[in-house]
Scaffold this active site. Structure first.
Site, mmCIF file in Angstrom:
data_model
loop_
_atom_site.group_PDB
_atom_site.id
_atom_site.type_symbol
_atom_site.label_atom_id
_atom_site.label_comp_id
_atom_site.label_asym_id
_atom_site.label_seq_id
_atom_site.Cartn_x
_atom_site.Cartn_y
_atom_site.Cartn_z
ATOM 1 N N GLY A 100 -13.945 3.583 0.469
ATOM 2 C CA GLY A 100 -12.962 2.604 0.015
ATOM 3 C C GLY A 100 -13.194 1.171 0.480
ATOM 4 N N ASP A 121 -6.347 -3.656 -7.727
ATOM 5 C CA ASP A 121 -7.080 -2.457 -7.284
ATOM 6 C C ASP A 121 -8.180 -2.022 -8.254
ATOM 7 O OD1 ASP A 121 -5.840 -1.972 -4.849
ATOM 8 O OD2 ASP A 121 -4.207 -0.846 -5.773
ATOM 9 N N TYR A 156 -10.662 4.311 3.272
ATOM 10 C CA TYR A 156 -11.684 3.612 4.040
ATOM 11 C C TYR A 156 -11.428 3.778 5.531
ATOM 12 C CZ TYR A 156 -8.164 -0.099 4.541
ATOM 13 O OH TYR A 156 -7.030 -0.809 4.819
ATOM 14 N N THR A 209 0.837 -1.199 0.000
ATOM 15 C CA THR A 209 0.000 0.000 0.000
ATOM 16 C C THR A 209 0.871 1.247 0.000
ATOM 17 O OG1 THR A 209 -1.928 1.037 1.037
ATOM 18 C CG2 THR A 209 -0.363 -0.013 2.537
ATOM 19 N N ALA A 215 -2.930 11.783 -8.708
ATOM 20 C CA ALA A 215 -2.208 11.227 -9.860
ATOM 21 C C ALA A 215 -1.136 10.242 -9.408
ATOM 22 C CB ALA A 215 -1.590 12.375 -10.657
ATOM 23 N N LYS A 249 3.713 1.237 -4.056
ATOM 24 C CA LYS A 249 3.219 0.368 -5.142
ATOM 25 C C LYS A 249 4.081 0.454 -6.404
ATOM 26 C CE LYS A 249 -1.473 0.537 -3.534
ATOM 27 N NZ LYS A 249 -2.880 0.658 -3.858
ATOM 28 N N ASN A 286 0.055 -4.069 -6.481
ATOM 29 C CA ASN A 286 -0.455 -4.062 -5.106
ATOM 30 C C ASN A 286 -0.458 -5.456 -4.482
ATOM 31 O OD1 ASN A 286 -2.740 -5.239 -6.355
ATOM 32 N ND2 ASN A 286 -4.083 -4.395 -4.788
HETATM 33 P P1 NDP Z 1 0.379 7.733 -3.917
HETATM 34 O O1 NDP Z 1 1.334 8.102 -2.838
HETATM 35 O O2 NDP Z 1 0.865 6.985 -5.097
HETATM 36 O O3 NDP Z 1 -0.323 9.097 -4.494
HETATM 37 C C1 NDP Z 1 -0.825 10.042 -3.620
HETATM 38 C C2 NDP Z 1 -1.578 11.129 -4.396
HETATM 39 O O4 NDP Z 1 -2.244 11.928 -3.410
HETATM 40 C C3 NDP Z 1 -0.705 12.067 -5.221
HETATM 41 O O5 NDP Z 1 -1.409 12.434 -6.396
HETATM 42 C C4 NDP Z 1 -0.536 13.277 -4.299
HETATM 43 O O6 NDP Z 1 -0.363 14.510 -4.998
HETATM 44 C C5 NDP Z 1 -1.892 13.300 -3.607
HETATM 45 N N1 NDP Z 1 -1.887 13.931 -2.298
HETATM 46 C C6 NDP Z 1 -1.242 13.499 -1.177
HETATM 47 N N2 NDP Z 1 -1.540 14.310 -0.132
HETATM 48 C C7 NDP Z 1 -2.396 15.247 -0.622
HETATM 49 C C8 NDP Z 1 -3.075 16.356 -0.019
HETATM 50 N N3 NDP Z 1 -2.936 16.655 1.274
HETATM 51 N N4 NDP Z 1 -3.882 17.105 -0.806
HETATM 52 C C9 NDP Z 1 -4.046 16.811 -2.114
HETATM 53 N N5 NDP Z 1 -3.426 15.777 -2.738
HETATM 54 C C10 NDP Z 1 -2.615 15.007 -1.991
HETATM 55 O O7 NDP Z 1 -0.837 6.976 -3.166
HETATM 56 P P2 NDP Z 1 -1.789 5.807 -3.713
HETATM 57 O O8 NDP Z 1 -2.306 6.185 -5.040
HETATM 58 O O9 NDP Z 1 -1.144 4.501 -3.540
HETATM 59 O O10 NDP Z 1 -2.991 5.828 -2.611
HETATM 60 C C11 NDP Z 1 -3.840 6.944 -2.511
HETATM 61 C C12 NDP Z 1 -5.003 6.690 -1.504
HETATM 62 O O11 NDP Z 1 -5.828 5.610 -1.930
HETATM 63 C C13 NDP Z 1 -4.536 6.335 -0.103
HETATM 64 O O12 NDP Z 1 -5.298 7.082 0.806
HETATM 65 C C14 NDP Z 1 -4.831 4.845 0.029
HETATM 66 O O13 NDP Z 1 -5.103 4.493 1.367
HETATM 67 C C15 NDP Z 1 -6.056 4.702 -0.841
HETATM 68 N N6 NDP Z 1 -6.218 3.358 -1.395
HETATM 69 C C16 NDP Z 1 -7.329 2.624 -1.056
HETATM 70 C C17 NDP Z 1 -7.532 1.373 -1.592
HETATM 71 C C18 NDP Z 1 -8.736 0.597 -1.228
HETATM 72 O O14 NDP Z 1 -8.751 -0.603 -1.457
HETATM 73 N N7 NDP Z 1 -9.773 1.203 -0.697
HETATM 74 C C19 NDP Z 1 -6.571 0.762 -2.516
HETATM 75 C C20 NDP Z 1 -5.469 1.629 -2.837
HETATM 76 C C21 NDP Z 1 -5.293 2.854 -2.266
HETATM 77 P P3 NDP Z 1 1.118 15.086 -5.403
HETATM 78 O O15 NDP Z 1 1.459 14.440 -6.711
HETATM 79 O O16 NDP Z 1 0.892 16.548 -5.512
HETATM 80 O O17 NDP Z 1 2.042 14.699 -4.276
#
Ligand code: NDP
Length: 265
Positions: free
Chosen positions: A230, A99, A210, A59, A121, A63, A84
């Site tokens: 989630g 996912d 979630y 997670t 993103a 990933k 994942n």
């Molecule tokens: P990544 O670290 O790959 O990406 C994080 C993204 O969030 C980036 O686009 C980042 O923007 C943005 N971001 C982080 N903090 C902030 C903020 N305070 N305000 C606005 N944008 C923000 O994470 P993942 O894609 O792996 O996971 C993202 C979320 O999805 C997590 O919360 C995770 O728990 C959840 N998730 C849930 C799943 C489920 O089964 N329910 C499965 C997979 C993930 P920037 O590029 O500007 O840094």
């Protein structure tokens, strides 16, 4: 006894150990699943083998590092460069992504989804965007910073904006929060005026986070927009991961029933 784990940072909030252990217990599969805080994604492979794991979930924020760590990547994960789920096979790490299918499972009751806005993103966004494009949906991405948008811009058919240059050009059928905003704090995934304008022009909302109602979902709820959080996405990806862990020796329907039980505990 086989051993499985989830790697992440943070990882203490993860429900995956509960979900998978429930399946192992109910379906009498001799295995155990734990959680591991991993600070440096480059150490994933070494930690995996030093713990003699048979498989793992990965997670935030590892990933993409998991994709790099694999000896072979199969199916949808290969297309998106995000892993994942990993499974050990003859001393090699095999990577998968469950996912995106988990998400489609979660929105199965939402009708006529054609125009989707993805907030964020990162790795989750990359998987979902690719799957939405596979389903011939029109996709817009809004991210805090420009850096991570570059790879989406190369896809051509995706409209990309940052908070600074976003303009609402049309209503959306679905807006999905894939950012970590609201996971450990009370922040929205974009400035409030942008989120308000988007939600005022959207039919459905979804959040990958979630275990809590995020500020983003609270805004959706205020507007009576049907939404999912989630948990259903988590369930979908978990069922598919467990099938891989148990090498398809258990039936999907049985895995799902046992896992659902863990989520209402
Ligand atoms: P990544 O670290 O790959 O990406 C994080 C993204 O969030 C980036 O686009 C980042 O923007 C943005 N971001 C982080 N903090 C902030 C903020 N305070 N305000 C606005 N944008 C923000 O994470 P993942 O894609 O792996 O996971 C993202 C979320 O999805 C997590 O919360 C995770 O728990 C959840 N998730 C849930 C799943 C489920 O089964 N329910 C499965 C997979 C993930 P920037 O590029 O500007 O840094």
């Amino acid at each position: 006894m086989e051993l499985f784990a989830i790697f992440g940072n943070p990882v203490s909030h993860s429900k995956s150990p509960l979900m998978h252990n429930r399946v192992f217990e109910k379906l009498h599969y001799p295995a155990c699943y734990t959680r591991i805080l991993l600070e440096d994604g480059k150490q994933l492979k070494e930690r995996f083998f030093s713990l003699s794991l048979q498989g793992a979930n990965i997670t935030v924020p590892h990933k993409e590092a998991a994709f790099q760590a694999c000896d072979e990547v199969r199916g949808f994960a290969k297309k998106v460069g995000v892993v994942n789920t990993i499974v050990e096979e003859n001393g090699r790490l095999i990577g998968y992504n469950t996912d995106a299918d988990g998400f489609l499972y979660a929105i199965r009751d939402f009708s006529d989804i054609h125009k989707v806005l993805v907030l964020g993103a990162g790795g989750t966004a990359r998987a979902l965007v690719q799957r939405f494009l596979d389903e011939k949906m029109s996709v817009t991405i809004l991210n805090r910073s420009k850096e991570r948008l570059k790879e989406f811009e190369t896809l051509g058919s995706v409209e990309c904006s940052t908070w600074d240059d976003f303009k609402l050009k049309h209503p959306f059928d679905l807006v999905v929060n894939t950012t970590s905003a609201g996971l450990q704090d009370a922040s929205l995934p974009a400035p409030k005026e942008i989120i308000s304008s988007i939600l005022d022009a959207t039919r459905y909302a979804a959040d990958a986070i979630y275990g809590k109602q995020t500020p983003f979902l609270q805004e959706a709820k205020k507007r009576n927009i049907p939404y999912i959080d989630g948990l259903d996405m988590l369930l979908g990806q978990g069922v598919l991961a467990n099938e891989l862990f148990t090498r398809h020796t258990l039936q999907k329907e049985h895995i799902q029933k046992a896992m659902e039980g863990a989520l209402i505990l």
